[in-house]
Write a protein that holds these residues in place. Structure first.
Motif, PDB file in Angstrom:
ATOM      1  N   LEU A   1       0.851  -1.192   0.000  1.00 33.67           N
ATOM      2  CA  LEU A   1       0.000   0.000   0.000  1.00 33.67           C
ATOM      3  C   LEU A   1       0.885   1.239   0.000  1.00 33.67           C
ATOM      4  O   LEU A   1       1.980   1.225   0.567  1.00 33.67           O
ATOM      5  CB  LEU A   1      -0.911   0.012   1.237  1.00 33.67           C
ATOM      6  CG  LEU A   1      -1.811  -1.213   1.427  1.00 33.67           C
ATOM      7  CD1 LEU A   1      -2.577  -1.099   2.743  1.00 33.67           C
ATOM      8  CD2 LEU A   1      -2.776  -1.375   0.257  1.00 33.67           C
ATOM      9  N   GLY A   2       0.391   2.296  -0.608  1.00 32.63           N
ATOM     10  CA  GLY A   2       1.174   3.526  -0.669  1.00 32.63           C
ATOM     11  C   GLY A   2       0.408   4.691  -0.072  1.00 32.63           C
ATOM     12  O   GLY A   2      -0.801   4.604   0.161  1.00 32.63           O
TER      13      GLY A   2
ATOM     14  N   MET B   1       5.616  -0.069 -11.908  1.00 32.03           N
ATOM     15  CA  MET B   1       7.047   0.170 -12.066  1.00 32.03           C
ATOM     16  C   MET B   1       7.391   1.629 -11.776  1.00 32.03           C
ATOM     17  O   MET B   1       8.354   1.930 -11.058  1.00 32.03           O
ATOM     18  CB  MET B   1       7.470  -0.220 -13.504  1.00 32.03           C
ATOM     19  CG  MET B   1       8.942  -0.053 -13.794  1.00 32.03           C
ATOM     20  SD  MET B   1      10.020  -0.931 -12.614  1.00 32.03           S
ATOM     21  CE  MET B   1       9.741  -2.663 -13.089  1.00 32.03           C
ATOM     22  N   GLU B   2       6.583   2.562 -12.281  1.00 36.44           N
ATOM     23  CA  GLU B   2       6.869   3.985 -12.086  1.00 36.44           C
ATOM     24  C   GLU B   2       6.773   4.399 -10.614  1.00 36.44           C
ATOM     25  O   GLU B   2       7.631   5.113 -10.099  1.00 36.44           O
ATOM     26  CB  GLU B   2       5.868   4.844 -12.879  1.00 36.44           C
ATOM     27  CG  GLU B   2       6.113   4.854 -14.372  1.00 36.44           C
ATOM     28  CD  GLU B   2       5.012   5.602 -15.132  1.00 36.44           C
ATOM     29  OE1 GLU B   2       5.077   5.607 -16.360  1.00 36.44           O
ATOM     30  OE2 GLU B   2       4.085   6.149 -14.486  1.00 36.44           O
ATOM     31  N   GLU B   3       5.723   3.943  -9.940  1.00 36.04           N
ATOM     32  CA  GLU B   3       5.448   4.460  -8.594  1.00 36.04           C
ATOM     33  C   GLU B   3       6.275   3.780  -7.512  1.00 36.04           C
ATOM     34  O   GLU B   3       6.709   4.426  -6.567  1.00 36.04           O
ATOM     35  CB  GLU B   3       3.952   4.316  -8.263  1.00 36.04           C
ATOM     36  CG  GLU B   3       3.082   5.241  -9.092  1.00 36.04           C
ATOM     37  CD  GLU B   3       1.673   5.365  -8.540  1.00 36.04           C
ATOM     38  OE1 GLU B   3       1.349   4.708  -7.529  1.00 36.04           O
ATOM     39  OE2 GLU B   3       0.881   6.115  -9.129  1.00 36.04           O
ATOM     40  N   VAL B   4       6.466   2.464  -7.631  1.00 31.74           N
ATOM     41  CA  VAL B   4       7.154   1.746  -6.544  1.00 31.74           C
ATOM     42  C   VAL B   4       8.258   0.805  -7.027  1.00 31.74           C
ATOM     43  O   VAL B   4       8.816   0.041  -6.237  1.00 31.74           O
ATOM     44  CB  VAL B   4       6.134   0.942  -5.677  1.00 31.74           C
ATOM     45  CG1 VAL B   4       5.214   1.879  -4.923  1.00 31.74           C
ATOM     46  CG2 VAL B   4       5.339  -0.036  -6.530  1.00 31.74           C
TER      47      VAL B   4
ATOM     48  N   ALA C   1       6.461  -9.650  -8.421  1.00 26.94           N
ATOM     49  CA  ALA C   1       7.471 -10.714  -8.534  1.00 26.94           C
ATOM     50  C   ALA C   1       8.209 -10.894  -7.202  1.00 26.94           C
ATOM     51  O   ALA C   1       8.593 -11.997  -6.831  1.00 26.94           O
ATOM     52  CB  ALA C   1       8.455 -10.374  -9.649  1.00 26.94           C
ATOM     53  N   ASP C   2       8.434  -9.790  -6.492  1.00 27.51           N
ATOM     54  CA  ASP C   2       9.112  -9.859  -5.192  1.00 27.51           C
ATOM     55  C   ASP C   2       8.679  -8.639  -4.379  1.00 27.51           C
ATOM     56  O   ASP C   2       7.754  -7.936  -4.777  1.00 27.51           O
ATOM     57  CB  ASP C   2      10.643  -9.887  -5.376  1.00 27.51           C
ATOM     58  CG  ASP C   2      11.119  -8.731  -6.240  1.00 27.51           C
ATOM     59  OD1 ASP C   2      10.597  -7.609  -6.074  1.00 27.51           O
ATOM     60  OD2 ASP C   2      12.007  -8.951  -7.092  1.00 27.51           O
ATOM     61  N   ARG C   3       9.351  -8.389  -3.264  1.00 26.30           N
ATOM     62  CA  ARG C   3       8.903  -7.285  -2.404  1.00 26.30           C
ATOM     63  C   ARG C   3       9.782  -6.040  -2.516  1.00 26.30           C
ATOM     64  O   ARG C   3       9.889  -5.241  -1.588  1.00 26.30           O
ATOM     65  CB  ARG C   3       8.788  -7.764  -0.959  1.00 26.30           C
ATOM     66  CG  ARG C   3       7.730  -8.838  -0.826  1.00 26.30           C
ATOM     67  CD  ARG C   3       7.262  -9.054   0.585  1.00 26.30           C
ATOM     68  NE  ARG C   3       6.299 -10.144   0.617  1.00 26.30           N
ATOM     69  CZ  ARG C   3       5.709 -10.601   1.705  1.00 26.30           C
ATOM     70  NH1 ARG C   3       5.977 -10.045   2.876  1.00 26.30           N
ATOM     71  NH2 ARG C   3       4.841 -11.594   1.646  1.00 26.30           N
ATOM     72  N   THR C   4      10.380  -5.893  -3.681  1.00 22.82           N
ATOM     73  CA  THR C   4      11.150  -4.674  -3.957  1.00 22.82           C
ATOM     74  C   THR C   4      10.231  -3.449  -3.859  1.00 22.82           C
ATOM     75  O   THR C   4       9.113  -3.474  -4.355  1.00 22.82           O
ATOM     76  CB  THR C   4      11.723  -4.729  -5.400  1.00 22.82           C
ATOM     77  OG1 THR C   4      12.529  -5.884  -5.511  1.00 22.82           O
ATOM     78  CG2 THR C   4      12.532  -3.480  -5.729  1.00 22.82           C
ATOM     79  N   VAL C   5      10.724  -2.393  -3.195  1.00 25.46           N
ATOM     80  CA  VAL C   5       9.977  -1.125  -3.173  1.00 25.46           C
ATOM     81  C   VAL C   5      10.970   0.001  -3.461  1.00 25.46           C
ATOM     82  O   VAL C   5      11.921   0.203  -2.708  1.00 25.46           O
ATOM     83  CB  VAL C   5       9.300  -0.872  -1.805  1.00 25.46           C
ATOM     84  CG1 VAL C   5       8.552   0.452  -1.831  1.00 25.46           C
ATOM     85  CG2 VAL C   5       8.354  -2.010  -1.440  1.00 25.46           C
ATOM     86  N   ARG C   6      10.764   0.691  -4.569  1.00 28.67           N
ATOM     87  CA  ARG C   6      11.595   1.856  -4.904  1.00 28.67           C
ATOM     88  C   ARG C   6      10.635   2.994  -5.258  1.00 28.67           C
ATOM     89  O   ARG C   6      10.060   3.032  -6.347  1.00 28.67           O
ATOM     90  CB  ARG C   6      12.505   1.526  -6.092  1.00 28.67           C
ATOM     91  CG  ARG C   6      13.603   2.553  -6.335  1.00 28.67           C
ATOM     92  CD  ARG C   6      14.433   2.210  -7.559  1.00 28.67           C
ATOM     93  NE  ARG C   6      13.668   2.189  -8.780  1.00 28.67           N
ATOM     94  CZ  ARG C   6      13.376   1.104  -9.493  1.00 28.67           C
ATOM     95  NH1 ARG C   6      13.808  -0.076  -9.112  1.00 28.67           N
ATOM     96  NH2 ARG C   6      12.654   1.173 -10.601  1.00 28.67           N
ATOM     97  N   ILE C   7      10.447   3.883  -4.309  1.00 34.12           N
ATOM     98  CA  ILE C   7       9.367   4.869  -4.432  1.00 34.12           C
ATOM     99  C   ILE C   7       9.743   6.022  -5.351  1.00 34.12           C
ATOM    100  O   ILE C   7      10.856   6.536  -5.283  1.00 34.12           O
ATOM    101  CB  ILE C   7       9.038   5.437  -3.034  1.00 34.12           C
ATOM    102  CG1 ILE C   7       8.507   4.329  -2.134  1.00 34.12           C
ATOM    103  CG2 ILE C   7       8.032   6.562  -3.105  1.00 34.12           C
ATOM    104  CD1 ILE C   7       8.515   4.709  -0.673  1.00 34.12           C
TER     105      ILE C   7
END
Ligand SMILES: [Zn+2]
Length: 300
Positions: free
Chosen positions: A181-182, A214-217, A247-253
């Motif tokens: 969630l964001g 992809m763009e947001e997180v 695919a995984d729990r990568t988060v790049r905001i």
């Protein structure tokens, strides 16, 4: 807040009981319908709707037509029940409304019965469209409303313009037994919701969700599952609700879009909905985000 009004109707703002009545929108029909013994008009003022508890305040169309009205005047929403015409008007002044009658649908919509909320939302969207589209998009000259507010026609080139609905994907990102969630900048403290974005020209619903993820997180999303959609009258979106696999729990905001994004376990989300935990503040039940989370908890 209770779920009193939404035990079996998961999609607030949808399910209007008013028939659009496509064949009753000629000038002669509309004149006749305004004088119908069962005709009523719901009332708005600057995007707010007049209500009386869970229902909409109504007046006789002839009385309303005599008041100062915002463009486009009285609009015809359609027919209800055994053919009773329903109109709507946006009044220029708020003087005639009882104290507290004007209702902000975004903040107070949960007080309305589902039917009333759907009818009010539609009227709000239509009035907003008329207010923001007074000129022809083809030649720039003034346009006038036609067919009871169902469209506008240019006074110079006769081009017809219809209310526009903007598609938005709103997707709950899941991975194993957790959801991502964001929260956007300026949201209430602790408030988290599903990710969302407008569908661009040339995109499918799934492509829009993949791109936005992809763009947001920075998430790699696939296997988007459509659950349901919601008309959202602020001003006129169609919110298309998905559950999407990460695919995984990568988060790049992307910090221009989001202030934070976090994974929450099923137990955390369940506790928030049960009122026994406070991992985050959930969106109100009039939103599709709330309904998506509820559906996910129910195993949909
Ligand atoms: Zn024109």
């Amino acid at each position: 807040m209770t779920d009193l009004h939404y035990p079996d109707c998961p999609i607030p703002f949808a399910g209007s009981h008013v028939d659009f009545a496509e064949t009753e929108r000629g000038d002669a029909s509309l004149d006749r319908l305004q004088g119908h013994a069962g005709a009523t008009a719901i009332l708005l003022h600057r995007g707010q709707v007049a209500t009386d508890g869970a229902d909409l305040l109504r007046a006789r169309p002839a009385e309303v037509a005599a008041l100062p009205l915002a463009d486009p005047g009285l609009i015809f929403l359609g027919l209800e029940g055994d053919g009773d015409p329903v109109f709507a008007a946006s009044l220029k002044s708020d003087e005639m409304f009882p104290a507290g009658a004007l209702t902000d649908l975004r903040l107070q919509g949960h007080r309305l019965a589902p039917d009333a909320l759907a009818v009010a939302g539609r009227a709000r969207s239509i009035f907003d469209w008329h207010r923001t589209h007074p000129f022809c998009a083809r030649c720039g000259r003034p346009s006038v409303p036609a067919e009871g507010g169902a469209k506008r026609i240019c006074t110079a080139c006769d081009a017809e313009h219809f209310p526009r609905v903007n598609p938005v994907v709103i997707f709950l990102v899941e991975q194993a037994d957790a959801v991502l969630l964001g929260r956007g900048p300026g949201w209430p403290p602790g408030y988290y919701s599903a990710l969302a974005g407008f569908v661009s020209p040339g995109e499918t619903i799934e492509e829009a969700a993949t791109r936005e993820g992809m763009e947001e997180v920075g998430a790699t999303l696939a296997c988007h599952r459509y659950l349901f959609c919601q008309p959202w009258p602020f001003p006129s979106q169609l919110m298309i609700g998905l559950i999407s696999q990460a695919a995984d729990r990568t988060v790049r905001i992307d910090e221009k879009e989001l202030e934070d994004a976090r994974w929450f376990s099923r137990a955390e989300v369940q506790a928030v909905f049960d009122g026994t935990g406070g991992a985050f503040l959930r969106p109100p039940r009039t939103t599709i985000a709330h309904q998506l989370m509820k559906a996910w908890l129910a195993g949909q």
